[in-house]
Design an enzyme around this catalytic site. Structure first.
Site, mmCIF file in Angstrom:
data_model
loop_
_atom_site.group_PDB
_atom_site.id
_atom_site.type_symbol
_atom_site.label_atom_id
_atom_site.label_comp_id
_atom_site.label_asym_id
_atom_site.label_seq_id
_atom_site.Cartn_x
_atom_site.Cartn_y
_atom_site.Cartn_z
ATOM 1 C CG ASN A 187 114.276 40.511 98.803
ATOM 2 O OD1 ASN A 187 114.034 39.330 98.263
ATOM 3 N ND2 ASN A 187 113.061 41.542 98.853
ATOM 4 C CD1 TRP A 188 119.927 37.512 97.728
ATOM 5 C CD2 TRP A 188 119.873 35.567 97.121
ATOM 6 N NE1 TRP A 188 121.260 36.924 98.252
ATOM 7 C CE2 TRP A 188 120.995 35.615 97.897
ATOM 8 C CE3 TRP A 188 119.717 34.246 96.383
ATOM 9 C CZ2 TRP A 188 121.907 34.699 98.278
ATOM 10 C CZ3 TRP A 188 120.481 33.110 96.991
ATOM 11 C CH2 TRP A 188 121.621 33.230 97.853
ATOM 12 C CE LYS A 189 114.288 43.786 95.569
ATOM 13 N NZ LYS A 189 113.767 44.869 95.455
ATOM 14 C CG HIS B 197 109.260 43.096 99.368
ATOM 15 N ND1 HIS B 197 109.148 43.899 98.362
ATOM 16 C CD2 HIS B 197 110.486 43.258 100.077
ATOM 17 C CE1 HIS B 197 110.394 44.616 98.047
ATOM 18 N NE2 HIS B 197 111.176 43.977 98.871
ATOM 19 C CD GLU C 210 110.217 44.112 94.864
ATOM 20 O OE1 GLU C 210 110.731 43.035 94.946
ATOM 21 O OE2 GLU C 210 111.072 44.972 94.757
ATOM 22 C CD GLU D 253 112.386 46.662 102.465
ATOM 23 O OE1 GLU D 253 113.581 46.505 102.096
ATOM 24 O OE2 GLU D 253 111.374 45.923 101.736
ATOM 25 N N GLY E 246 115.338 49.972 95.095
ATOM 26 C CA GLY E 246 115.598 49.722 93.792
ATOM 27 C C GLY E 246 115.680 51.154 92.777
ATOM 28 C CB SER F 58 118.960 52.775 97.652
ATOM 29 O OG SER F 58 117.833 52.265 96.598
ATOM 30 N N GLY G 145 118.300 44.756 98.745
ATOM 31 C CA GLY G 145 117.868 44.234 97.648
ATOM 32 C C GLY G 145 119.268 44.294 96.630
ATOM 33 N N GLY G 146 119.220 45.045 95.616
ATOM 34 C CA GLY G 146 120.293 45.072 94.583
ATOM 35 C C GLY G 146 121.735 44.639 95.240
HETATM 36 C C1 PEP Z 1 114.421 45.469 98.968
HETATM 37 O O1 PEP Z 1 114.125 44.690 97.895
HETATM 38 O O2 PEP Z 1 113.629 45.448 99.963
HETATM 39 C C2 PEP Z 1 115.287 46.498 98.743
HETATM 40 C C3 PEP Z 1 115.329 47.340 99.738
HETATM 41 O O3 PEP Z 1 115.801 46.666 97.349
HETATM 42 P P1 PEP Z 1 117.084 47.585 97.240
HETATM 43 O O4 PEP Z 1 118.046 47.641 98.229
HETATM 44 O O5 PEP Z 1 117.504 47.234 95.817
HETATM 45 O O6 PEP Z 1 116.288 49.186 97.106
#
Ligand code: PEP
Length: 250
Positions: free
Chosen positions: A9-11, A95, A97, A167, A173, A212, A233-234
């Site tokens: 997920n590049w956000k 999600h 966010e 999640e 994040g 993470s 994500g990251g």
């Molecule tokens: C996400 O954006 O769904 C996520 C899990 O981010 P990260 O891996 O950065 O925690």
């Protein structure tokens, strides 16, 4: 047998040059016969470029959200048919966010899930509790409520060939990762809940862990019996980091 899925997920990150080099790197470093499937979730402006690079390859792509309404007067929004038109296989729904920053309720998430299904997209339904909810012992009631809203609107049959991402909000994040045992416990709860409605769908559905995930913790997480991969994500923003997770599966 559920194949591991590693989804990025590049956000709200990206540029044309970043998309070009990241996707070329993923194509070079992975294969159709690998131990894991790969998927990416670029921002809307980069879906066309993603399609032109990934079409015909083993890597699938999807939108990060969708508007559940049919095409019409919704400035700034993107509907399910547009995602289909751009070759998307997946779409993220709910999600954390979107739930926290854009006030998407359980009912909004259920509408999006149903709209995705109707268009032939595979929804990746994101669920998870906040730190306060976990500390109050409410993890299962929160995740159960989030699932119930979608089950009530769409029915268990709509979960056939869908994907769920657990999640925990406190792990997204933050660099904090649920322990494999903590994550497995919630994944088993989700699968058991679906199993009480349809054992076949529950046995086949992929339940990803997100929060993470990186190349160092992925192998142990994905070795848990009910963890079928990761929503990342990251660590999905560079080919090197994302492929480290992909390679951890083998
Ligand atoms: C996400 O954006 O769904 C996520 C899990 O981010 P990260 O891996 O950065 O925690």
């Amino acid at each position: 047998m559920r194949k591991i899925l590693v989804a990025g997920n590049w956000k709200m990150h990206g540029s044309k040059s970043m998309v070009q080099s990241l996707l070329k790197g993923l194509l070079a470093g992975s294969s159709a016969g690998g131990a894991a499937e790969l998927a990416v979730f670029p921002s809307f402006p980069y879906l066309a470029q993603t399609e032109s690079i990934l079409a015909g390859s083993h890597i699938k792509w999807g939108g990060q959200t969708l508007n559940p309404n049919p095409q019409g007067a919704h400035s700034g929004e993107v509907d399910s048919e547009m995602l289909v038109d751009l070759g998307c296989h997946y779409v993220l729904v709910g999600h954390s966010e979107r739930r926290a920053i854009y006030a998407e309720s359980d009912v909004d998430v259920a509408l999006r899930f149903s709209a995705a299904r109707k268009a032939g997209l595979e929804p990746v339904l994101c669920v998870g509790e906040t730190r306060e909810e976990r500390e109050a012992g409410q993890t299962e009631s929160v995740v159960g409520r989030q699932l119930d809203a979608v089950l009530a609107a769409a029915g268990i049959a709509a979960f056939d060939s869908a994907t769920i991402a657990y999640e925990p909000v406190w792990a997204i994040g933050t660099g904090l990762t649920a322990t494999p045992a903590q994550a497995q416990c919630v994944h088993a709860f989700i699968r058991d809940k679906l199993s009480s409605l349809n054992g076949i769908i529950a046995g086949e559905i992929k339940i990803l862990y997100g929060g993470s995930v990186n190349g160092s913790n992925a192998a142990e997480l994905f070795a848990q019996i009910d963890i079928d991969g990761g929503l990342v994500g990251g660590a999905s923003l560079t080919a090197e980091d994302f492929l480290a997770i992909y390679n951890a599966v083998a």
